[in-house]
Scaffold this active site. Structure first.
Site, PDB file in Angstrom:
ATOM      1  N   ASP A  79      34.336  40.233  27.679  1.00 27.85           N
ATOM      2  CA  ASP A  79      34.880  40.195  29.039  1.00 27.85           C
ATOM      3  C   ASP A  79      33.812  40.486  30.080  1.00 27.85           C
ATOM      4  O   ASP A  79      32.747  41.045  29.770  1.00 27.85           O
ATOM      5  CB  ASP A  79      36.030  41.194  29.187  1.00 27.85           C
ATOM      6  CG  ASP A  79      35.585  42.634  28.995  1.00 27.85           C
ATOM      7  OD1 ASP A  79      34.858  42.915  28.019  1.00 27.85           O
ATOM      8  OD2 ASP A  79      35.959  43.495  29.813  1.00 27.85           O
ATOM      9  N   GLU A 174      36.287  45.562  27.492  1.00 30.37           N
ATOM     10  CA  GLU A 174      35.445  46.752  27.639  1.00 30.37           C
ATOM     11  C   GLU A 174      35.356  47.188  29.087  1.00 30.37           C
ATOM     12  O   GLU A 174      35.318  48.387  29.389  1.00 30.37           O
ATOM     13  CB  GLU A 174      34.045  46.450  27.086  1.00 30.37           C
ATOM     14  CG  GLU A 174      33.126  47.666  26.995  1.00 30.37           C
ATOM     15  CD  GLU A 174      32.250  47.878  28.228  1.00 30.37           C
ATOM     16  OE1 GLU A 174      31.513  48.878  28.283  1.00 30.37           O
ATOM     17  OE2 GLU A 174      32.298  47.033  29.149  1.00 30.37           O
ATOM     18  N   ASP A 197      24.338  46.236  25.135  1.00 25.49           N
ATOM     19  CA  ASP A 197      25.008  46.273  26.440  1.00 25.49           C
ATOM     20  C   ASP A 197      24.186  47.059  27.453  1.00 25.49           C
ATOM     21  O   ASP A 197      24.733  47.694  28.351  1.00 25.49           O
ATOM     22  CB  ASP A 197      26.397  46.904  26.258  1.00 25.49           C
ATOM     23  CG  ASP A 197      27.334  46.655  27.435  1.00 25.49           C
ATOM     24  OD1 ASP A 197      27.029  45.779  28.263  1.00 25.49           O
ATOM     25  OD2 ASP A 197      28.366  47.349  27.526  1.00 25.49           O
TER      26      ASP A 197
END
Length: 409
Positions: A79, A174, A197
């Site tokens: 996402d 997330e 990330d």
């Protein structure tokens, strides 16, 4: 690197914006679309046990070729942040970046300025991917996805690198704090995991905020304003008073940095009869969240005393906890990541995240999960960009990490 770039450009064009105020998981259809695309690519690469769960979570196994080596996992989230549009992303590729401010072609008022952007000056001569200024890019976290997919492909093709089994996991939502709500760490079956990330090359994030969210619900008394004297209790006005009584010279994102925590009102909605305020509570010291909640309760008590006909309720929702509290379960997780950086000629920069990742909750759940860099910058913004060379470095780090874990027993 062209293959890495091609993958990244393909992924960012799938709109996967998550939605905060819903009970659905995933919260948006685009995440299911990207998940199917990734599952198909994992099948094509020859991975085993490729699945897409009913909740859209993609899992697959890269078989090991080093007998007895432990299983590790690589994760990224599909996402993108709901803070800015990700519809019709138009990537802008800048080769041999000249080191100057970058005016975005779709909206010249949007400028990525060297003076305002950490580490941008260091990227002179490299390849940058920006937006056109009308959307965010989605490098958070499609850069991580592209890095993992590229590392997986290279390991499948190069059997000289000895490694244990590697579980690939792509999660949803997330960005709205629900990334691992539907993840079963027993199904992952790894001794530790790594989220891809993070920001610039070499950053190794082994600590995050601990986080709660407060919802303040103020219920007033509504009546026609022409008849309101002595009778109306305006919940909007009380919400304004509540916010102004929050500390701002300390405990606010605008006035804190480093290891300081904060209280952050970020949503206010409603009307005269009822208004709600959502407030983020953040601290690197979990126990301080209780103190932040007491500050909110004190403000509520003072407003009740002044406006006895108003009803003020505070609901605290637990979000995630500092991963540092749980990484000691598997010390090799951070140790081998640092060594992988060094093998790529990079001295690791340990960093405490003023935020959280899927790894925050995974670590708390029993799967130690530090965060690795992917070369993304200015995320959650139309000024977001990624550095292709930093993404390539992240791929090389994963290959070294696989090699190092392949030597463990």
């Amino acid at each position: 690197m062209d293959t890495l770039l091609d993958r990244f450009l393909r992924y960012v064009k799938v709109e996967t914006t998550s939605v905060e105020d819903t009970d659905k998981y995933p919260s948006s259809k685009g995440q299911l679309e990207l998940g199917k695309l990734l599952a198909d690519e994992l099948h094509a690469l020859g991975l085993e046990d490729v699945t897409v769960s009913e909740h859209g979570i993609v899992m697959a196994t890269l078989p090991g070729n080093s007998a007895g080596a432990p299983t590790i996992a690589w994760l990224a989230h599909m996402d993108t942040s709901p803070e800015y549009s990700a519809k019709d992303v138009k990537p802008n590729i800048i080769r041999d970046y000249n080191g100057k401010d970058i005016v975005l072609p779709g909206d010249p008022s949007k400028v990525i300025r060297v003076a305002e952007t950490r580490r941008l000056a260091e990227l002179k001569g490299k390849t940058l991917i920006t937006t056109d200024g009308t959307t965010l890019l989605g490098a958070d976290d499609k850069a991580g996805i592209a890095v993992i997919m590229t590392a997986v492909e290279r390991l499948m093709r190069n059997t000289d690198i000895k490694h244990g089994p590697i579980r690939v996991v792509f999660t949803c939502d997330e960005e709205v704090g629900r990334g691992v709500d539907k993840v079963d760490i027993n199904k992952i079956g790894a001794v530790c995991a790594y989220t891809l990330d993070g920001e610039g090359a070499g950053e190794l994030e082994n600590e995050t905020f601990s986080a709660d969210m407060a919802t303040v619900t103020i219920t007033g008394v509504n009546i026609h304003p022409g008849l309101a004297t002595g009778r109306m209790v305006n919940a909007i006005r009380l919400a304004g008073q509540f916010i102004t009584r929050l500390p701002w010279h300390r405990l606010a994102p605008e006035t804190t940095s480093g290891r300081d925590g904060f209280l952050h009102p970020y949503v206010i909605e409603g009307g005269v009869p009822q208004t709600k305020i959502k407030i983020l509570l953040r601290s690197f010291v979990t126990e301080e969240l209780t103190e932040w909640a007491k500050i909110l309760q004190t403000i509520a008590d003072s407003l009740r005393a002044e406006h006895p006909r108003a009803d003020i309720k505070i609901e605290i929702t637990r979000q995630y906890r500092n991963m540092l509290e749980h990484l000691n379960k598997e010390p090799r997780a951070v140790k081998l990541a640092a060594e992988a950086y060094r093998r790529c000629g990079i001295e690791p920069q340990y960093k405490s995240i003023r935020g959280g990742t899927d790894g925050s909750r995974l670590s708390e759940m029993g799967l130690p999960t530090p965060n690795l860099s992917t070369g993304m910058h200015n995320f959650h913004s139309p000024l977001e960009f990624a550095c292709l060379e930093d993404m390539e470095t992240a791929v090389r780090v994963l290959l070294e990490l696989a090699r190092l874990w392949g030597q463990e027993r």
